[in-house]
Design a protein around this motif. Structure first.
Motif, PDB file in Angstrom:
ATOM      1  N   THR A 199       1.064  -1.210  -0.055  1.00 57.10           N
ATOM      2  CA  THR A 199      -0.106  -0.124  -0.041  1.00 57.10           C
ATOM      3  C   THR A 199       0.952   1.224   0.111  1.00 57.10           C
ATOM      4  O   THR A 199       2.037   1.276   0.106  1.00 57.10           O
ATOM      5  N   THR A 200       0.309   2.215  -0.264  1.00 59.33           N
ATOM      6  CA  THR A 200       0.902   3.661  -0.090  1.00 59.33           C
ATOM      7  C   THR A 200       1.380   4.152   1.180  1.00 59.33           C
ATOM      8  O   THR A 200       0.413   3.877   2.143  1.00 59.33           O
ATOM      9  N   LYS A 219      -0.995  21.527  -6.970  1.00 54.06           N
ATOM     10  CA  LYS A 219      -1.268  22.328  -7.869  1.00 54.06           C
ATOM     11  C   LYS A 219      -1.030  21.654  -9.186  1.00 54.06           C
ATOM     12  O   LYS A 219      -1.809  21.710 -10.147  1.00 54.06           O
ATOM     13  N   ALA A 220      -0.083  20.799  -9.186  1.00 63.03           N
ATOM     14  CA  ALA A 220       0.485  20.043 -10.454  1.00 63.03           C
ATOM     15  C   ALA A 220      -0.405  18.698 -10.735  1.00 63.03           C
ATOM     16  O   ALA A 220       0.056  18.219 -11.711  1.00 63.03           O
ATOM     17  N   GLY A 221      -1.309  18.309 -10.027  1.00 58.68           N
ATOM     18  CA  GLY A 221      -2.159  17.494 -10.161  1.00 58.68           C
ATOM     19  C   GLY A 221      -1.382  15.964  -9.598  1.00 58.68           C
ATOM     20  O   GLY A 221      -1.714  15.046 -10.417  1.00 58.68           O
ATOM     21  N   ASP A 272       2.416   8.966  -7.790  1.00 56.06           N
ATOM     22  CA  ASP A 272       3.609   8.188  -7.914  1.00 56.06           C
ATOM     23  C   ASP A 272       3.749   7.167  -6.938  1.00 56.06           C
ATOM     24  O   ASP A 272       4.297   6.040  -7.375  1.00 56.06           O
ATOM     25  N   SER A 273       3.489   7.165  -5.824  1.00 55.52           N
ATOM     26  CA  SER A 273       3.448   6.306  -4.768  1.00 55.52           C
ATOM     27  C   SER A 273       2.909   5.038  -5.171  1.00 55.52           C
ATOM     28  O   SER A 273       2.870   3.802  -4.743  1.00 55.52           O
ATOM     29  N   GLU A 311      -4.357   2.880 -16.677  1.00 52.68           N
ATOM     30  CA  GLU A 311      -3.197   2.980 -15.768  1.00 52.68           C
ATOM     31  C   GLU A 311      -3.317   2.504 -14.605  1.00 52.68           C
ATOM     32  O   GLU A 311      -2.091   1.969 -14.194  1.00 52.68           O
ATOM     33  N   PHE A 312      -4.286   2.339 -14.030  1.00 52.44           N
ATOM     34  CA  PHE A 312      -4.407   1.585 -12.757  1.00 52.44           C
ATOM     35  C   PHE A 312      -5.267   0.275 -12.860  1.00 52.44           C
ATOM     36  O   PHE A 312      -5.134  -0.481 -11.748  1.00 52.44           O
TER      37      PHE A 312
END
Length: 401
Positions: free
Chosen positions: A229-230, A261-263, A281-282, A309-310
């Motif tokens: 997990t993250t 802010k950068a998402g 990213d995690s 992607e996931f």
């Protein structure tokens, strides 16, 4: 008459004049390649071909490479329905007896889509075909029906290690995901049948207090080589006993705000002046280590995660009824597992929130489990994970093509 052109060193039929013998009998088609006349090779000179045809007596035998391909069998279309349909109560259907009844979550094969309003379909597991409303017809119909308001974000599971006293915090999704918040007309979702494959993430959804974190921890402890997990990020300062990267990753508020802010965050929130969040990213780091990443997130985050992607497997942990939930809390207190007695208001809030999540996000769930017994629910979750390894899976077609 027929005219020819030279293409890639071959003689190709360019045009067939209508009304002639060849046109009437459909012997040649535009694009056909002429190879031989009466057993003699033609080459690539139209004049030679014309001479051969002029000098031929009796029947003429042409050897051609046809331009047309064998028609491909029509692409099989499968959909997952996101609404209940009963033809018996549909006033628009031309023949109620010809309709196909189905419920939300059913898998259907679309047999014919020629009619703009009524498709022909059958259940994937078999049975005869029947009429179902087309996507277009159902969109028109549903456009006039006011949908439930979007389920408000529930308090998420990011701050699990904060003390158990009552906390007020709002969970937000990153700004780039605002486009997902528009109302969706949920009708049919095209799906594809895939052989067993490794899902990257397991997403546990449920109301606060239904036991998602307990299930997540039990699953990770059952097989630490398979599940991970993250680690949440926070802008608060670490305590003396805390090491970076164990329970939290500690970063400055400025850095965290810039990443939000950068998402770069799946979700984030603020509690007592400190930011907490799950970094996208995690998730990738856990997946790249060869593990399935288990996430217990805000329901709205599923909209972002449900992509190629996931490739998530989404499990809804449903609250049991009010009385069962109260009995479970009492048993947990007596055994020392829980330290807080839930009030009547707490219990009601959990049950109501569970219903709201199911109503607003049920179309995303691959599996629903009522958690009225933690050990039994955990066993069912493990069995579902084994089925993913052994059985074909129906997934959104966008994950495949």
């Amino acid at each position: 008459g027929v005219t020819f052109r030279v293409e890639r060193g071959e003689l190709v039929v360019a045009r067939i004049l209508h009304g002639g013998m060849i046109d009437q009998q459909g012997l040649l088609h535009v694009g056909d390649v002429i190879k031989e006349v009466n057993g003699k090779e033609v080459g690539n000179d139209p004049k030679v071909l014309q001479e051969m045809l002029k000098n031929a007596t009796g029947s003429v035998v042409l050897k051609i490479l046809p331009s047309y391909q064998e028609p491909h069998p029509p692409r099989q279309v499968f959909v997952k329905s996101h609404f209940d349909y009963d033809p018996a109560s549909d006033n628009l259907i031309p023949c109620k007896e010809a309709g196909l009844k189905f419920t939300a979550g059913d898998l259907l094969q679309i047999v014919n889509q020629d009619d703009p309003n009524w498709w022909q379909a059958c259940h994937v597991e078999g049975g005869s075909a029947g009429l179902i409303p087309s996507q277009l017809l159902e969109e028109k119909r549903k456009a006039f029906v006011k949908r439930d308001l979007e389920v408000p974000p529930a308090s998420g599971a990011l701050c699990g290690s904060i003390s158990g006293r009552k906390k007020k915090r709002m969970m937000y999704l990153t700004t780039k995901n605002a486009e997902f918040d528009r109302h969706e007309l949920l009708i049919y979702e095209e799906v594809a049948r895939m052989p067993p494959f490794r899902r990257k993430t397991l997403v546990l959804i449920g109301a606060q207090g239904v036991g998602r974190r307990s299930l997540k921890n039990k699953l990770i402890m059952s097989d630490q080589a398979r599940y991970g997990t993250t680690i949440p990020y926070t802008s608060r300062k670490p305590k003396e006993s805390e090491k970076n990267g164990q329970v939290y990753c500690f970063v400055s508020r400025g850095e965290m705000e810039a990443d939000i802010k950068a998402g770069r965050y799946l979700e984030h929130g603020e509690y007592e002046g400190n930011l907490y969040g799950t970094k996208i990213d995690s998730i990738h780091e856990v997946v790249e280590s060869g593990k399935m990443c288990i996430l217990d997130v805000n329901p709205q985050a599923v909209k972002v995660l449900r992509t190629a992607e996931f490739v998530p497997y989404v499990v809804f942990i449903e609250a049991p009824d009010y009385e069962t939930l109260r009995a479970m809390n009492k048993a947990a207190l007596e055994s020392g597992v829980a330290t807080k007695q839930l009030t009547e208001a707490d219990l009601k809030r959990t049950v109501d929130e569970s219903c709201r999540i199911q109503r607003g996000y049920g179309h995303y769930f691959d599996l629903s489990l009522v958690n009225d017994n933690l050990e039994w629910t955990f066993q069912q979750l493990q069995e579902a994970m084994e089925r993913l390894r052994a059985e074909p899976q129906w997934v959104p077609v966008s994950w495949v093509y």
